[in-house]
Design an enzyme around this catalytic site. Structure first.
Site, PDB file in Angstrom:
ATOM      1  N   HIS A 162      17.635 -49.451  27.916  1.00 40.85           N
ATOM      2  CA  HIS A 162      18.643 -50.490  28.170  1.00 40.85           C
ATOM      3  C   HIS A 162      17.970 -51.855  28.306  1.00 40.85           C
ATOM      4  O   HIS A 162      16.846 -51.964  28.786  1.00 40.85           O
ATOM      5  CB  HIS A 162      19.468 -50.172  29.420  1.00 40.85           C
ATOM      6  CG  HIS A 162      18.706 -50.131  30.711  1.00 40.85           C
ATOM      7  ND1 HIS A 162      18.537 -51.236  31.512  1.00 40.85           N
ATOM      8  CD2 HIS A 162      18.065 -49.118  31.353  1.00 40.85           C
ATOM      9  CE1 HIS A 162      17.839 -50.908  32.589  1.00 40.85           C
ATOM     10  NE2 HIS A 162      17.542 -49.613  32.514  1.00 40.85           N
ATOM     11  N   ASP A 164      19.592 -54.638  29.814  1.00 43.95           N
ATOM     12  CA  ASP A 164      20.013 -55.447  30.962  1.00 43.95           C
ATOM     13  C   ASP A 164      19.065 -55.249  32.128  1.00 43.95           C
ATOM     14  O   ASP A 164      18.299 -54.271  32.175  1.00 43.95           O
ATOM     15  CB  ASP A 164      21.441 -55.089  31.381  1.00 43.95           C
ATOM     16  CG  ASP A 164      21.552 -53.690  31.984  1.00 43.95           C
ATOM     17  OD1 ASP A 164      21.015 -52.742  31.370  1.00 43.95           O
ATOM     18  OD2 ASP A 164      22.176 -53.544  33.056  1.00 43.95           O
ATOM     19  N   ASP A 197      12.079 -52.535  34.102  1.00 47.11           N
ATOM     20  CA  ASP A 197      13.240 -51.640  34.063  1.00 47.11           C
ATOM     21  C   ASP A 197      14.371 -52.386  33.358  1.00 47.11           C
ATOM     22  O   ASP A 197      15.089 -53.155  33.983  1.00 47.11           O
ATOM     23  CB  ASP A 197      13.630 -51.273  35.494  1.00 47.11           C
ATOM     24  CG  ASP A 197      14.828 -50.369  35.592  1.00 47.11           C
ATOM     25  OD1 ASP A 197      15.241 -49.832  34.556  1.00 47.11           O
ATOM     26  OD2 ASP A 197      15.362 -50.221  36.699  1.00 47.11           O
ATOM     27  N   GLU A 225      23.333 -50.824  31.798  1.00 44.61           N
ATOM     28  CA  GLU A 225      22.927 -49.577  32.461  1.00 44.61           C
ATOM     29  C   GLU A 225      22.814 -49.777  33.963  1.00 44.61           C
ATOM     30  O   GLU A 225      23.144 -48.877  34.741  1.00 44.61           O
ATOM     31  CB  GLU A 225      21.595 -49.097  31.887  1.00 44.61           C
ATOM     32  CG  GLU A 225      21.175 -47.698  32.352  1.00 44.61           C
ATOM     33  CD  GLU A 225      20.320 -47.674  33.616  1.00 44.61           C
ATOM     34  OE1 GLU A 225      20.005 -46.585  34.111  1.00 44.61           O
ATOM     35  OE2 GLU A 225      19.969 -48.777  34.123  1.00 44.61           O
ATOM     36  N   GLU A 226      22.353 -50.955  34.376  1.00 49.29           N
ATOM     37  CA  GLU A 226      22.100 -51.191  35.799  1.00 49.29           C
ATOM     38  C   GLU A 226      23.369 -51.226  36.636  1.00 49.29           C
ATOM     39  O   GLU A 226      23.312 -51.131  37.856  1.00 49.29           O
ATOM     40  CB  GLU A 226      21.315 -52.495  35.982  1.00 49.29           C
ATOM     41  CG  GLU A 226      19.899 -52.477  35.417  1.00 49.29           C
ATOM     42  CD  GLU A 226      18.958 -51.544  36.159  1.00 49.29           C
ATOM     43  OE1 GLU A 226      19.411 -50.897  37.134  1.00 49.29           O
ATOM     44  OE2 GLU A 226      17.785 -51.458  35.780  1.00 49.29           O
ATOM     45  N   ASP A 245      12.870 -44.523  30.621  1.00 50.42           N
ATOM     46  CA  ASP A 245      13.367 -45.316  31.745  1.00 50.42           C
ATOM     47  C   ASP A 245      12.841 -44.816  33.078  1.00 50.42           C
ATOM     48  O   ASP A 245      13.425 -45.099  34.124  1.00 50.42           O
ATOM     49  CB  ASP A 245      14.902 -45.295  31.732  1.00 50.42           C
ATOM     50  CG  ASP A 245      15.525 -46.392  32.577  1.00 50.42           C
ATOM     51  OD1 ASP A 245      14.809 -47.345  32.940  1.00 50.42           O
ATOM     52  OD2 ASP A 245      16.732 -46.297  32.880  1.00 50.42           O
ATOM     53  N   HIS A 294      13.684 -53.661  40.572  1.00 50.90           N
ATOM     54  CA  HIS A 294      14.803 -54.390  41.174  1.00 50.90           C
ATOM     55  C   HIS A 294      14.363 -55.388  42.248  1.00 50.90           C
ATOM     56  O   HIS A 294      15.169 -55.754  43.106  1.00 50.90           O
ATOM     57  CB  HIS A 294      15.849 -53.452  41.775  1.00 50.90           C
ATOM     58  CG  HIS A 294      16.470 -52.526  40.802  1.00 50.90           C
ATOM     59  ND1 HIS A 294      17.556 -51.722  41.109  1.00 50.90           N
ATOM     60  CD2 HIS A 294      16.187 -52.245  39.506  1.00 50.90           C
ATOM     61  CE1 HIS A 294      17.893 -51.001  40.053  1.00 50.90           C
ATOM     62  NE2 HIS A 294      17.064 -51.304  39.062  1.00 50.90           N
TER      63      HIS A 294
END
Length: 413
Positions: A81, A83, A144, A178-179, A201, A383
């Site tokens: 992903h 995003d 990520d 995805e997040e 991932d 994150h």
């Protein structure tokens, strides 16, 4: 050999594009800025020589590396992903390159005294002598899952440039959002056309995962009654107090900060309210399906018990399932996990097979008919400001993709 400099340049070009997703948006992608990287990826896939490169109206990207063998080989896929998480800003990412890491503290931002230290993040010591890419302490990095995208694109490029490596047809897919849990929602599995796939991932080198949480979200609404506090006796119902009662009635040690491994939890992540109404927002997680259902039942019964105490509905609860444990869909085709494990072993990578304490696009894709285990992408501390990725880990993951492709072809002669 895959060039370290080439990998760094590609990864940096991705993470410096802001692609933060937005859970409060109802569009796909949830933010317009995700198109910036999506459109660039489409052009890059064409430049390296991929075929059937497409992007749909929701920014889902697919492309094909045709087979270079003359026998039938199952079509496999690799998915990541583009995003990044809304948990921490992804705007103006300034990657920092640290060559030959010495195992000591890394000063991310001297002015703000932000330090990435192995005293707190012990995994750093796994990468002494390697090249680390970090943030400058003011943003997340975006490994990520832009590390995953780097690995997939680099692997496809390497296979194109080295046709002596034999492989079947390979499909790649890149998704938005995805997040915020919507990465697979509009993924066209039939169009993708693979028998199975892998999401790139995961985190630490060697991670190979085919189990994840069953997940649900719950909104508990406490209905109070507001009257003038000077004349409230026997009349006021303070929703905040009832909310506190509800919170304290759930198992206190079954929360994220007290659980690990296969242990599930209730996680209260948002509280909003006043005397008249309070909302509690929970996520419910458990690997075991029966335990998962039992957790939902516990929350429902607690609401019923409190309502019976007050003789009216002061607590209402809405629970929505979010995703399920992919184990149920992957176990019948365990050869796809065995294949990834063999690829790692042949590359002298120790497989770390464990359950994900979270979710992945692969979980939803597995239930949509595309069995999809998860493979390490190499990053750590996702994150947040302390996120980092060793370049060597990105290279190893790229090599795993190539090896899986090679083994799939060789095993289906």
């Amino acid at each position: 050999m895959i060039s370290k400099e080439h990998i760094i340049k590609r990864f940096v070009s991705y993470v410096t594009v802001d692609t933060e997703s937005d859970p409060n948006s109802d569009t796909t992608p949830s933010t317009a800025k995700q198109w910036d990287l999506a459109n660039a990826l489409v052009e890059e896939l064409k430049v390296i020589g991929m075929e059937d490169v497409t992007i749909d109206e929701n920014a889902y990207i697919m492309a094909t590396l045709p087979s270079n063998v003359d026998h039938d080989v199952p079509v496999i896929g690799f998915v990541s992903h583009f995003d990044t998480s809304p948990d921490f800003t992804g705007a103006n990412v300034k990657p920092q390159i640290h060559e030959n890491y010495d195992g000591k503290d890394i000063v991310l931002n001297a002015e703000k005294d932000i330090i990435l230290s192995p005293d707190y993040f012990e995994d750093l010591l796994l990468y002494k002598g390697q090249t680390l890419i970090t943030t400058d302490g003011t943003t997340l990095l975006g490994a990520d899952d832009k590390a995953g995208i780097t690995e997939i694109v680099s692997a496809m490029e390497y296979l194109i440039q080295n046709p002596e490596i034999k492989h079947g047809k390979i499909r790649v897919g890149f998704t938005p959002d995805e997040e915020i849990g919507r990465g697979a929602h509009k993924f066209d599995v039939e169009k993708f056309g693979a028998e199975w796939a892998y999401t790139m991932d995961g985190s630490q080198v060697g991670e190979l995962e085919y189990e994840n949480f069953n997940a649900a979200g719950a909104v508990v609404t406490i209905h109070g009654k507001i009257v003038h506090p000077g004349y409230a006796k026997g009349k006021m119902i303070n929703s905040i107090y009832i909310a506190t009662e509800y919170i304290n009635s759930l198992p206190r040690l079954e929360t994220p900060e007290h659980t690990e491994g296969y242990e599930g939890f209730f996680h209260l992540h948002t509280v909003t309210g006043d005397v008249d109404e309070t909302k509690l927002e929970y996520i419910i997680r458990d690997h075991d399906k029966e335990h998962f259902e039992a957790r939902k039942e516990v929350m429902q019964k607690l609401a019923t018990e409190i309502n019976s105490q007050y003789g009216r509905e002061v607590v209402s609860i809405e629970i929505k399932d979010q995703y399920f444990n992919m184990k149920e869909k992957v176990e019948p085709v365990m050869h796809i996990v065995d294949l990834a494990e063999e690829a790692m072993i042949q590359l002298d990578i120790k497989p770390l097979i464990k359950a994900i304490r979270g979710g992945t696009d692969g979980s939803q894709l597995s239930y949509m008919g595309l069995p999809c285990p998860n493979i390490f992408a190499g990053g750590h501390n996702f994150h947040g400001r302390y996120e980092y990725v060793p370049v060597e880990s990105i290279i190893k993951a790229t090599e795993v993709i190539c090896k899986i492709a090679e083994l799939t072809a060789s095993k289906h002669k």
